[in-house]
Design an enzyme around this catalytic site. Sequence first.
Site, PDB file in Angstrom:
ATOM      1  N   HIS A 213       0.818  -1.218   0.000  1.00 36.04           N
ATOM      2  CA  HIS A 213       0.000   0.000   0.000  1.00 36.04           C
ATOM      3  C   HIS A 213       0.845   1.259   0.000  1.00 36.04           C
ATOM      4  O   HIS A 213       0.481   2.270  -0.592  1.00 36.04           O
ATOM      5  CB  HIS A 213      -0.960  -0.014   1.203  1.00 36.04           C
ATOM      6  N   ARG A 318     -10.401   2.779  -1.307  1.00 37.19           N
ATOM      7  CA  ARG A 318      -9.962   2.012  -0.129  1.00 37.19           C
ATOM      8  C   ARG A 318     -10.278   2.814   1.135  1.00 37.19           C
ATOM      9  O   ARG A 318      -9.468   3.620   1.577  1.00 37.19           O
ATOM     10  CB  ARG A 318      -8.454   1.742  -0.216  1.00 37.19           C
ATOM     11  N   ARG A 354     -14.945   0.298  -0.822  1.00 35.75           N
ATOM     12  CA  ARG A 354     -14.664  -0.952  -0.121  1.00 35.75           C
ATOM     13  C   ARG A 354     -14.763  -0.706   1.376  1.00 35.75           C
ATOM     14  O   ARG A 354     -14.231   0.290   1.873  1.00 35.75           O
ATOM     15  CB  ARG A 354     -13.262  -1.444  -0.503  1.00 35.75           C
ATOM     16  N   GLU A 451     -10.118 -12.009  -4.304  1.00 34.03           N
ATOM     17  CA  GLU A 451      -8.678 -11.849  -4.079  1.00 34.03           C
ATOM     18  C   GLU A 451      -8.080 -12.990  -3.264  1.00 34.03           C
ATOM     19  O   GLU A 451      -6.904 -12.989  -2.940  1.00 34.03           O
ATOM     20  CB  GLU A 451      -8.396 -10.502  -3.390  1.00 34.03           C
ATOM     21  N   ASN A 474      -3.560  -7.958  -6.482  1.00 33.86           N
ATOM     22  CA  ASN A 474      -2.418  -7.844  -5.555  1.00 33.86           C
ATOM     23  C   ASN A 474      -2.463  -8.978  -4.530  1.00 33.86           C
ATOM     24  O   ASN A 474      -1.476  -9.678  -4.297  1.00 33.86           O
ATOM     25  CB  ASN A 474      -2.452  -6.511  -4.804  1.00 33.86           C
ATOM     26  N   ASP A 475      -3.644  -9.128  -3.924  1.00 28.76           N
ATOM     27  CA  ASP A 475      -3.760 -10.197  -2.935  1.00 28.76           C
ATOM     28  C   ASP A 475      -3.865 -11.559  -3.604  1.00 28.76           C
ATOM     29  O   ASP A 475      -3.365 -12.547  -3.082  1.00 28.76           O
ATOM     30  CB  ASP A 475      -4.978  -9.950  -2.031  1.00 28.76           C
ATOM     31  N   ARG A 485       3.292  -9.841  -0.253  1.00 27.49           N
ATOM     32  CA  ARG A 485       3.438  -8.713  -1.191  1.00 27.49           C
ATOM     33  C   ARG A 485       4.216  -7.544  -0.602  1.00 27.49           C
ATOM     34  O   ARG A 485       4.657  -6.663  -1.319  1.00 27.49           O
ATOM     35  CB  ARG A 485       2.045  -8.237  -1.648  1.00 27.49           C
ATOM     36  N   CYS A 522      -8.940  -4.584 -10.446  1.00 33.15           N
ATOM     37  CA  CYS A 522      -8.544  -3.350  -9.767  1.00 33.15           C
ATOM     38  C   CYS A 522      -7.233  -3.446  -9.003  1.00 33.15           C
ATOM     39  O   CYS A 522      -6.852  -2.515  -8.300  1.00 33.15           O
ATOM     40  CB  CYS A 522      -9.655  -2.865  -8.848  1.00 33.15           C
TER      41      CYS A 522
HETATM   42  C1  PEP Z   1      -5.879  -6.136  -4.380  1.00 30.20           C
HETATM   43  O1  PEP Z   1      -5.683  -6.934  -3.462  1.00 30.20           O
HETATM   44  O2  PEP Z   1      -5.508  -6.325  -5.544  1.00 30.20           O
HETATM   45  C2  PEP Z   1      -6.568  -4.861  -4.133  1.00 30.20           C
HETATM   46  C3  PEP Z   1      -6.983  -4.109  -5.125  1.00 30.20           C
HETATM   47  O3  PEP Z   1      -6.711  -4.443  -2.853  1.00 30.20           O
HETATM   48  P1  PEP Z   1      -5.501  -3.983  -1.917  1.00 30.20           P
HETATM   49  O4  PEP Z   1      -4.331  -3.646  -2.779  1.00 30.20           O
HETATM   50  O5  PEP Z   1      -5.985  -2.825  -1.144  1.00 30.20           O
HETATM   51  O6  PEP Z   1      -5.272  -5.176  -1.050  1.00 30.20           O
HETATM   52 MG    MG Z   2      -6.610  -6.734  -1.505  1.00 26.79          MG
END
Ligand code: PEP
Ligand code: MG
Length: 608
Positions: A213, A318, A354, A451, A474-475, A485, A522
């Site tokens: 993040h 977020r 979210r 995710e 990402n997750d 990550r 996303c």
């Molecule tokens: C993700 O996990 O790809 C996502 C968009 O949410 P975050 O990056 O906030 O975990």
């Molecule tokens: Mg996520």
Amino acid sequence: MKFHQMTHQTTVKNLSQPDNSEFGELTLSGRAVSRGVSIGTVLCLHGRKRQFYRRPIEGGATDKEIERFREAVEAAKEQLTNISEGTYGGGGDRARIFETHRLFLEDRSLITQIESMVSEQRVNAEWAVKVVIDKYVSRYKSLSDKHLQEKYIDLEDVGERLLSALGGGSQQGYSLNENTIIVATELNPSTLIELSKRNPVAVVTENGGWTSHTFILARELDLPAVTGIKGLLRAVETGDRMIVDGFSGQVVLRPQQDTAERFAAFKAPEDTFNLGEGDAGALETLDGHSITIRANLDITRNYGAAGRLGAKGIGLYRSEFLFNQNRGFPSEEEQVETYSRIASEANAHGIRIRTFDLSIDQIAGGRLNKEKNPALGMRGIRLSMRYEEEFRTQIRALLRASDGNHISIVLPMISDVGEIRWAKYVIEAEKNALREGRLPCGDPEIGVMVEVPAAVLSIERILEESDFINIGTNDLVQYLLAVDRDNEEVADWFRTLHSSVIESLRIVIRAAERAGKPAIVCGEMAGSPLYVPILIALGATELSMNVNSIARIRHLVANIASEECADVLKKIEKLDDGDAKDEQVREIYREKWAHLVDFEHLLSFRRR
Ligand code: PEP
Ligand code: MG
């Protein structure tokens, strides 16, 4: 000083010639995670959960500072008593350990040293705690008795607890020097948000991943960033000059005048591609496939730039960034105000908000035992189920703000339909209560983040319970490949193009299509020119990304054909998922799209 629009000839790599090391100039290599180049003065941040820097205290104010420290000691002792007595689920054997921690805080010599440092050196209590605890820690580490030696871990823990109790995270009211470069072992997103209000020019850390993040925010804030420089904090001091190259991942410490001059002289106004605010009309591939671009918004900056660049609303907001470690959860009114404001800017295109995707560590502020695996722990929807009151408050705010606004609710970290049903039950109950009280209330759509691998494998059922899905790559990559990550050490294993990721995306996108439910990709994948052709080949039609990626992705999408994307995907799927994959993929891209993709400066491939 920031120079964002530089071509690759201007990067520091070419500027650190000739060798100036004999004058103390040092070039370090890391991983570029946010584009741009800056020169400035280092500000070292310390602490893990609560981050702070050395701050002078005016003469008369040292008494107040000591008072603040004493209050923190009392608060920390109370927490420890609560933990040992089991208030936070402790008790048993743990009680003994936390009693030892409490005894450290009874140690007059330790406390006096910290207080003397505040009054004699006129520094903030956080800094004095750090210096004195560090001294004690090295003393313990040098003991020959193994048992005593290990006590340093307890001391470090006590230090962190004290810093938490001091609320050391708040940098409010303190100004940064001009052109500050933030340097830290690891930087918390909340610290970056707070410091960003004082216009730093770059971020350099030892740890953190491309999808963490902190760096998602750095890119949103347009702040050049480099990570993965081991031992960085041993090499730099607050006040050092530094050049940060967020293209090549290089950092020049204490640059000599000729290096700095070359750096400044190479400033080029034009980027390789036209990244200006462009045509905001409909977007299609060369063969007529329509692609919708939305914006990811993480901080309450205005949505205007995204809209002008052609974003159709906000695909992911977020909301957890509204949580503040010092102030806790935002109030219902504060949330209504924020959600309504952003939603009215996004207008008819709407905004997907979210619900808080927080970890228990973030909200407990050091009062609880650390989780061993926070990414697998009490977070996202699980935390909302535990902290139902706070979730209900957020739901009420979302329902109230959605009256007259196009707001949809997204639930994070969903792994089974039971969680969706629970959230829908709460939403319905709050809706009825608001209506009974004759308060304005909208009827938002409810979707989920896909995710977690379990959600991929049960996607049909999940879609039955959801109005839409947001695919969080990402997750998804993190959990599919078991790669943290946020951990730079394993960044080489974070393989976005791993066949399991591609297959999961195929399953999810096709299922959504069959169910006739919208699916937005996303995660950071959606904003990278290297991954967008793959997503198009997999059938993705909606991409939500950082505002700074929009122009680049529009340019790419408008100049490729989905058929070509399908060919590229076929080739990529034949490759092994090994170390060489990235380079082979890059080669495939170069052959086809060298004129469209700025290969030298792409940040999403693993590179050294
Ligand atoms: C993700 O996990 O790809 C996502 C968009 O949410 P975050 O990056 O906030 O975990
Ligand atoms: Mg996520």
